[in-house]
Design an enzyme around this catalytic site. Structure first.
Site, PDB file in Angstrom:
ATOM      1  N   GLY A 101      27.262 -98.203  41.441  1.00  0.00           N
ATOM      2  CA  GLY A 101      27.228 -97.258  42.556  1.00  0.00           C
ATOM      3  C   GLY A 101      26.862 -97.937  43.862  1.00  0.00           C
ATOM      4  O   GLY A 101      27.142 -97.430  44.939  1.00  0.00           O
ATOM      5  N   ARG A 102      26.185 -99.058  43.767  1.00  0.00           N
ATOM      6  CA  ARG A 102      25.874 -99.794  45.006  1.00  0.00           C
ATOM      7  C   ARG A 102      25.939-101.294  44.808  1.00  0.00           C
ATOM      8  O   ARG A 102      25.335-102.058  45.549  1.00  0.00           O
ATOM      9  CB  ARG A 102      24.527 -99.392  45.538  1.00  0.00           C
ATOM     10  CG  ARG A 102      23.453 -99.667  44.548  1.00  0.00           C
ATOM     11  CD  ARG A 102      22.120 -99.491  45.126  1.00  0.00           C
ATOM     12  NE  ARG A 102      21.194 -99.348  44.028  1.00  0.00           N
ATOM     13  CZ  ARG A 102      19.920 -99.284  44.180  1.00  0.00           C
ATOM     14  NH1 ARG A 102      19.423 -99.355  45.371  1.00  0.00           N
ATOM     15  NH2 ARG A 102      19.140 -99.153  43.135  1.00  0.00           N
ATOM     16  N   ASP A 276      21.886 -98.922  30.670  1.00  0.00           N
ATOM     17  CA  ASP A 276      22.733 -99.450  31.745  1.00  0.00           C
ATOM     18  C   ASP A 276      22.042-100.596  32.479  1.00  0.00           C
ATOM     19  O   ASP A 276      22.670-101.261  33.305  1.00  0.00           O
ATOM     20  CB  ASP A 276      23.115 -98.343  32.738  1.00  0.00           C
ATOM     21  CG  ASP A 276      21.911 -97.567  33.240  1.00  0.00           C
ATOM     22  OD1 ASP A 276      21.198 -96.979  32.414  1.00  0.00           O
ATOM     23  OD2 ASP A 276      21.660 -97.572  34.463  1.00  0.00           O
ATOM     24  N   ASN A 277      20.764-100.815  32.187  1.00  0.00           N
ATOM     25  CA  ASN A 277      20.043-101.930  32.806  1.00  0.00           C
ATOM     26  C   ASN A 277      19.757-103.038  31.795  1.00  0.00           C
ATOM     27  O   ASN A 277      18.851-103.849  31.996  1.00  0.00           O
ATOM     28  CB  ASN A 277      18.730-101.427  33.419  1.00  0.00           C
ATOM     29  CG  ASN A 277      18.962-100.526  34.613  1.00  0.00           C
ATOM     30  OD1 ASN A 277      20.005-100.598  35.256  1.00  0.00           O
ATOM     31  ND2 ASN A 277      18.007 -99.672  34.902  1.00  0.00           N
TER      32      ASN A 277
HETATM   33  P1  AMP Z   1      19.333 -97.864  38.687  1.00  0.00           P
HETATM   34  O1  AMP Z   1      18.276 -96.841  38.454  1.00  0.00           O
HETATM   35  O2  AMP Z   1      19.127 -98.655  39.951  1.00  0.00           O
HETATM   36  O3  AMP Z   1      19.595 -98.721  37.509  1.00  0.00           O
HETATM   37  O4  AMP Z   1      20.672 -97.067  38.997  1.00  0.00           O
HETATM   38  C1  AMP Z   1      21.235 -96.141  38.094  1.00  0.00           C
HETATM   39  C2  AMP Z   1      22.608 -95.708  38.595  1.00  0.00           C
HETATM   40  O5  AMP Z   1      22.503 -95.118  39.896  1.00  0.00           O
HETATM   41  C3  AMP Z   1      23.600 -96.847  38.744  1.00  0.00           C
HETATM   42  O6  AMP Z   1      24.847 -96.356  38.377  1.00  0.00           O
HETATM   43  C4  AMP Z   1      23.538 -97.179  40.212  1.00  0.00           C
HETATM   44  O7  AMP Z   1      24.724 -97.769  40.658  1.00  0.00           O
HETATM   45  C5  AMP Z   1      23.324 -95.804  40.829  1.00  0.00           C
HETATM   46  N1  AMP Z   1      22.633 -95.887  42.122  1.00  0.00           N
HETATM   47  C6  AMP Z   1      21.327 -96.163  42.348  1.00  0.00           C
HETATM   48  N2  AMP Z   1      21.050 -96.178  43.668  1.00  0.00           N
HETATM   49  C7  AMP Z   1      22.220 -95.922  44.312  1.00  0.00           C
HETATM   50  C8  AMP Z   1      22.618 -95.815  45.694  1.00  0.00           C
HETATM   51  N3  AMP Z   1      21.752 -95.975  46.696  1.00  0.00           N
HETATM   52  N4  AMP Z   1      23.910 -95.548  45.945  1.00  0.00           N
HETATM   53  C9  AMP Z   1      24.807 -95.380  44.958  1.00  0.00           C
HETATM   54  N5  AMP Z   1      24.505 -95.469  43.649  1.00  0.00           N
HETATM   55  C10 AMP Z   1      23.230 -95.742  43.316  1.00  0.00           C
HETATM   56 MG    MG Z   2      20.772-100.126  37.189  1.00  0.00          MG
END
Ligand code: AMP
Ligand code: MG
Length: 524
Positions: A101-102, A276-277
């Site tokens: 997502g980013r 996913d991590n």
């Molecule tokens: P995370 O908790 O960082 O592992 O993110 C979990 C999901 O949320 C992943 O698919 C990321 O790509 C998405 N995500 C987290 N922060 C953002 C953001 N600022 N913009 C878009 N997608 C995000």
């Molecule tokens: Mg992640």
């Protein structure tokens, strides 16, 4: 110049030339996407080791074209940016399609040594704008979380722990709005982009989403691709498909076990061990609300979102990694006739974790090898350390200085945060030290050799939460010099560095409850 060779795009199905709209996708694993330019990119720091593994020297890193590329403002020749599709189990529940997502891949770079030497790297910009997987979010990252990921991935590498790396940290000149505590008080923060580097950013969730959607042919293709590109040293090409899958999954279990055992060695808490991590290569990935153990506490989690359940607290990491592997096993079972064979691979996880932790704990305590009674001796001191609020990193460095002939408890005093707790538990530590000294004497090893080997497993410097926060506070005031200095300190984490005592100081009182030092949210 970077030498791109984009196998992921070439060999796996994706979608191209579509508008950059958030959507559910099927039968593809990537979507081409263009980074969204930023206003005024400025390179704040870079890792010289990562740059050199990509054949980039200082002049190349500081060239205007590189700064533009690392901010997503220009596309390097040969780079074809894309985002990938993955799913995941978050906090124990299936969350469906997530995806990058980013994070936007720039492509795969093969350096001068070439692929035969295993020198192929994926490059990703994190925070370079929206992708088809952004799900309503902005695709951006803030400076504080970018500094944390930049520094910690390099610190972990120098500690000898498998991890993704960070090439660069760029401030964007744009503001990003975040509700840091999820309390309805959003604020504008500085935006930033890091460029991450790893042989592969593939996650458990890349496989899970295909199994969940019943896209089994594509799942088989992705497994074959991964085995071939990312696990070529296993030499599985000649094996029958039914043998290849368990052989490969066993290796994933082994690598994951080694990674988590190493986290436990240094007191690292990932904080968001969703599937996913979890990297398929067993690399520490996605540095979000991670933290380092100060006072020893297996129940500690830095993640405020997990404050109640403590699913991802320090002490549960080995169990959660296994749970995550079980989810991956279920996904792989959809393309494998013999589910039992996959369950047996999970035994490899248990076996490897148990062997690795015996090796690591024996080493941390300065024993030449693991004895049957060591579990009790070690368990007893961990319980004491928890009750007496003893700093984990400082404790192990001071423990090395204990003289088995005269084991003096005062040697450990600097690891205690509270004088009253030192006094209260003093007698118990004296008793424990007597048992410890007796155990050391069984090894018949020279003191100097023991100290030396303990200090190679017990770091002098770890990226304590309050240190990272100080670097962030200064960078937000326009002075990024502490980021560079911390990066430099963390380059030699096991060696005492003269004049840098401040970087090994135990957490000061002011940091005990301060945001960013003791607690973090996922909001980055
Ligand atoms: P995370 O908790 O960082 O592992 O993110 C979990 C999901 O949320 C992943 O698919 C990321 O790509 C998405 N995500 C987290 N922060 C953002 C953001 N600022 N913009 C878009 N997608 C995000
Ligand atoms: Mg992640």
């Amino acid at each position: 110049m970077l030498n791109f060779d984009n196998r992921f795009l070439r060999e796996l199905p994706g979608e191209t030339a579509l508008p950059n709209m958030v959507r559910q996708v099927s039968n593809i694993v990537w979507s081409s996407v263009t980074p969204t330019p930023v206003t005024a990119p400025r390179l704040l720091a870079y890792s010289p080791e990562v740059a050199s593994s990509l054949d980039l020297d200082d002049a190349a890193m500081r060239s205007p074209s590189m700064a533009a590329a690392l901010a997503g403002n220009a596309i390097l020749p040969g780079s074809v940016p894309y985002a990938t599709r993955y799913g995941g189990h978050q906090f124990g529940n299936w969350a469906g399609q997530l995806g990058d997502g980013r994070a936007i891949y720039l492509g795969e770079v093969v350096n001068k040594k070439g692929e035969r030497a295993g020198e192929r790297y994926e490059l990703q910009l994190k925070g370079a704008g929206r992708t088809p997987y952004s799900r309503g979010a902005d695709g951006r990252a803030v400076l504080r979380s970018s500094i944390r990921e930049f520094l910690c991935s390099e610190a972990m590498h120098h500690l000898g722990i498998p991890t993704t790396r960070a090439l660069s940290l760029v401030e964007t000149g744009d503001r990003v709005v975040r509700d840091m505590f999820y309390d309805g008080r959003p604020a504008a923060e500085s935006g930033a982009i890091i460029c991450r580097v790893a042989p592969s950013f593939t996650r458990f969730g890349h496989f899970e989403i295909l199994a969940a959607q019943g896209e089994l042919e594509l799942l088989k293709t992705l497994v074959s691709f991964t085995v071939d590109r990312d696990f070529s040293d296993l030499n599985l090409a000649d094996k029958m498909p039914q043998e290849r899958l368990p052989a490969w999954f066993s290796e994933v279990c082994i690598r994951t076990a080694k990674m988590v055992a190493e986290w436990m060695r240094v007191g690292f808490v990932h904080g968001v061990m969703n599937t996913d991590n979890m990297s398929i290569l067993g690399l520490t990935i996605d540095y979000g609300p991670y933290g380092w153990i100060d006072n020893f506490d297996p129940g500690w989690t830095p993640n405020t979102t997990d404050g109640e359940g403590k699913r991802y607290c320090f002490g549960r990491q080995p169990e959660i990694a296994r749970w995550n592997l079980e989810r991956l096993a279920s996904a792989l079972a959809t393309i494998h006739a013999n589910g039992d064979a996959l369950s047996e691979c999970l035994d490899k996880y248990d076996e490897t974790y148990s062997n690795e932790s015996a090796r690591i704990y024996a080493g941390k305590f300065g024993f030449t090898d693991w004895h049957d009674g060591d579990a009790t001796l070690i368990g007893d001191v961990f319980a004491l350390m928890q009750r007496a609020e003893v700093d984990m990193t400082e404790f192990f460095r001071q423990l090395a200085q204990i003289d088995p002939a005269y084991p003096a408890v005062e040697v450990l005093r600097g690891a205690f945060y509270v004088e009253a707790l030192f006094q209260q538990h003093r007698a118990s530590f004296v008793d424990w030290l007597t048992r410890y000294a007796r155990r050391l004497s069984q090894d018949n090893r020279l003191t100097a050799a023991r100290i030396n080997s303990m200090n190679q497993l017990n770091p002098r410097y770890v990226l304590r939460n309050y240190l990272a926060q100080q670097a962030i506070d200064r960078a937000e005031q326009g002075d990024a010099s502490m980021v560079t200095e911390l990066l430099d300190v963390m380059r030699n984490p096991y060696t005492v560095q003269a004049g840098r005592e401040a970087f090994s100081a135990i957490r000061p009182d002011w940091a005990r409850q301060k945001a960013g030092c003791s607690m973090l949210s996922c909001s980055s």
